[in-house]
Design an enzyme around this catalytic site. Structure first.
Site, mmCIF file in Angstrom:
data_model
loop_
_atom_site.group_PDB
_atom_site.id
_atom_site.type_symbol
_atom_site.label_atom_id
_atom_site.label_comp_id
_atom_site.label_asym_id
_atom_site.label_seq_id
_atom_site.Cartn_x
_atom_site.Cartn_y
_atom_site.Cartn_z
ATOM 1 N N GLU A 1 0.025 -0.992 5.685
ATOM 2 C CA GLU A 1 1.075 -0.559 6.606
ATOM 3 C C GLU A 1 0.928 0.924 6.910
ATOM 4 O O GLU A 1 1.127 1.376 8.032
ATOM 5 C CB GLU A 1 2.453 -0.833 5.998
ATOM 6 C CG GLU A 1 3.622 -0.716 6.968
ATOM 7 C CD GLU A 1 4.184 0.693 7.119
ATOM 8 O OE1 GLU A 1 4.962 0.913 8.051
ATOM 9 O OE2 GLU A 1 3.837 1.585 6.310
ATOM 10 N N GLU A 2 0.563 1.689 5.886
ATOM 11 C CA GLU A 2 0.518 3.148 6.022
ATOM 12 C C GLU A 2 -0.613 3.620 6.933
ATOM 13 O O GLU A 2 -0.639 4.773 7.336
ATOM 14 C CB GLU A 2 0.377 3.811 4.643
ATOM 15 C CG GLU A 2 1.573 3.583 3.730
ATOM 16 C CD GLU A 2 2.817 4.333 4.171
ATOM 17 O OE1 GLU A 2 2.763 5.056 5.179
ATOM 18 O OE2 GLU A 2 3.847 4.178 3.492
ATOM 19 N N ASP B 1 11.875 -1.218 4.101
ATOM 20 C CA ASP B 1 10.931 -0.101 4.156
ATOM 21 C C ASP B 1 11.622 1.135 4.713
ATOM 22 O O ASP B 1 10.986 2.015 5.266
ATOM 23 C CB ASP B 1 9.727 -0.519 5.032
ATOM 24 C CG ASP B 1 8.534 0.415 4.884
ATOM 25 O OD1 ASP B 1 8.504 1.199 3.924
ATOM 26 O OD2 ASP B 1 7.637 0.348 5.739
ATOM 27 N N HIS C 1 5.995 10.184 1.084
ATOM 28 C CA HIS C 1 4.686 10.799 1.321
ATOM 29 C C HIS C 1 4.613 12.208 0.732
ATOM 30 O O HIS C 1 4.036 13.113 1.319
ATOM 31 C CB HIS C 1 4.340 10.828 2.831
ATOM 32 C CG HIS C 1 4.277 9.472 3.443
ATOM 33 N ND1 HIS C 1 3.658 9.209 4.637
ATOM 34 C CD2 HIS C 1 4.741 8.269 3.021
ATOM 35 C CE1 HIS C 1 3.764 7.925 4.922
ATOM 36 N NE2 HIS C 1 4.425 7.328 3.952
ATOM 37 N N ASP D 1 7.926 4.153 -1.469
ATOM 38 C CA ASP D 1 7.476 3.651 -0.165
ATOM 39 C C ASP D 1 6.173 2.899 -0.399
ATOM 40 O O ASP D 1 5.113 3.504 -0.453
ATOM 41 C CB ASP D 1 7.285 4.836 0.779
ATOM 42 C CG ASP D 1 6.788 4.428 2.152
ATOM 43 O OD1 ASP D 1 6.745 3.218 2.431
ATOM 44 O OD2 ASP D 1 6.431 5.326 2.931
ATOM 45 N N ASP E 1 0.821 -1.218 0.000
ATOM 46 C CA ASP E 1 0.000 0.000 0.000
ATOM 47 C C ASP E 1 0.850 1.259 0.000
ATOM 48 O O ASP E 1 2.028 1.236 0.352
ATOM 49 C CB ASP E 1 -0.923 0.018 1.225
ATOM 50 C CG ASP E 1 -0.152 0.028 2.539
ATOM 51 O OD1 ASP E 1 0.698 -0.871 2.739
ATOM 52 O OD2 ASP E 1 -0.363 0.944 3.356
HETATM 53 ZN ZN LIG Z 1 6.637 2.304 4.115
#
Ligand SMILES: [Zn+2]
Length: 421
Positions: free
Chosen positions: A186-187, A209, A392, A152, A91
């Site tokens: 995960e996010e 990650d 992000h 990411d 994700d």
């Molecule tokens: Zn990540």
């Protein structure tokens, strides 16, 4: 060009890592906050299913999509060696759009500012990005500036897949048995949910990650989420005198009562913790404020939560007609104490990074990882670098050479673990 590679193995893996990465980032896997279903968005599973298919093509034919929506698969290795878990998440963050990603490869980048063509206000200025400035001559991948890139964690996925493909092509290369996991959500802090450690069956694991070249993160924040719900008394404003209790104003008062100039993400760094109001919603009748509290030190974290409780109590005290409720939830714990119980998990990674031709750096993360949750559950899981940067953000970027170094590190890592400890 060849000079910018960490070593011959990274150079050999680079084309495959890039090809996979460019394919994976085109699949929209954006997660959603506070969704009750799992995964939070069905589209994440498109990539999961694609990976399952590719794992089978590589010969990892026990691949499965688990009840917890993770892809699990194995690659056999030396009998007697510990089983090594390799974990990445499919994700991407809900904060920046992840649909319609058009990756651009700036080949043999010359050091000039990179203007992203989809939105020319988005500029990667090497003058302000020392990590970028240090990568003249690398192949730099960005989005077109209208979406995130998705390094990411699709960089982590591409690196694991390339390492597996290489190991399949080179059966003579010594390696410990491998278990792979590609998780969802995960996010939104739910990557390790319903993660069946017994079925996974790894002795130690690594999330792919992280970020900067050579980094091995062995320490995360401990984190809690706090929701303050304020119930006022809504009355028609025409006849509200002496009766209306406005939850919007009380919520605003709570936020402005936070300490100024400290204890916030925008004023802290390193090991300093914070209390962060990240969402406010509601109306005059009822308003909620969502906070996250984070610290590397569990005692300090408790103090941050207590501070919020005190401030909320103050709101209730000043306006006794309002109802103020504080709800605290554990998110994850600092993984360091769990990792330190198994020193070889760090030593092996440091050795593998070196063998890949990279200088290892032990780092801390001002965030959490799936590994923090898994470590607390008994599977020590530090976080390895992927080569992605500015996560992000629509200015997210990744160096192909650094991604290749991460893939080479994985190959070396399972080699180190096949040796007697
Ligand atoms: Zn990540």
């Amino acid at each position: 060009m060849a000079l910018s590679f960490a070593g011959p193995l990274a150079e050999e893996l680079a084309a495959d890592v890039l090809e996979r990465f460019l394919r994976y980032v085109r699949v929209d896997t954006q997660a959603e906050y506070r969704a009750s279903r799992r995964p939070s968005t069905e589209k994440q599973l498109e990539l999961s299913r694609m990976l399952l298919e590719e794992l089978r093509e590589l010969g990892l034919d026990d691949g499965e999509l688990t009840d917890g929506s993770a892809v699990f698969a194995s690659l056999r290795g030396s009998s007697g060696a510990p089983v090594i878990g390799l974990i990445a998440h499919v994700d991407t963050t809900p904060d920046v759009t992840g649909g319609g990603v058009k990756p651009i490869v700036h080949q043999d980048w010359g050091g000039e500012a990179i203007v992203l063509p989809g939105d020319e206000r988005q500029v990667l200025d090497p003058g302000q990005l020392p990590e970028l400035a240090a990568r003249v001559g690398h192949d730099i991948v960005t989005s077109d500036g209208t979406t995130l890139l998705g390094a990411d964690d699709k960089a982590g996925i591409a690196e694991i897949m390339s390492a597996l493909a290489y190991l399949v092509r080179h059966p003579e290369r010594p390696r410990a048995p491998i278990r792979v996991a590609f998780t969802v959500d995960e996010e939104v802090g739910r990557g390790a949910e319903e993660f069946d450690l017994h079925t996974f069956g790894a002795d130690v694991a690594y999330t792919l990650d992280g970020s900067g070249l050579g980094e091995l993160e062995i320490e995360t924040f401990s984190a809690k989420s706090i929701r303050v719900t304020i119930r006022g008394l809504s009355v028609h404003p025409g006849s509200a005198k002496g009766k209306l209790v406005n939850a919007v104003k009380l919520a605003a008062g709570l936020v402005t009562s936070l300490p100024a100039g400290r204890l916030s993400p925008e004023t802290t760094e390193g090991r300093e913790g914070y209390v962060h109001p990240h969402r406010i919603s509601g109306g005059a009748e009822e308003a909620t404020v969502d906070f996250i509290a984070r610290d590397h030190d569990d005692v300090l974290l408790e103090q941050h939560v207590q501070l919020l409780r005190d401030l909320a109590a103050q709101v209730a005290e000043l306006e006794p007609r309002a109802l103020v409720e504080v709800e605290v939830r554990d998110s994850y714990r600092n993984m360091r104490p769990y990792i330190e119980k198994t020193p070889r998990v760090v030593e092996a990674a440091v050795e593998a990074i070196r063998r890949a031709g990279v200088e290892p750096k032990i780092a801390i993360t001002r965030g959490g990882t799936d590994g923090a949750v898994l470590s607390a559950l008994g599977l020590p899981t530090p976080n390895l670098f992927t080569g992605g940067q500015e996560y992000h953000s629509v200015r997210e970027w990744a160096s192909v050479q650094d991604m290749a170094a991460a893939a080479a590190t994985i190959v070396e890592l399972v080699g180190v673990w096949s040796e007697p400890g």
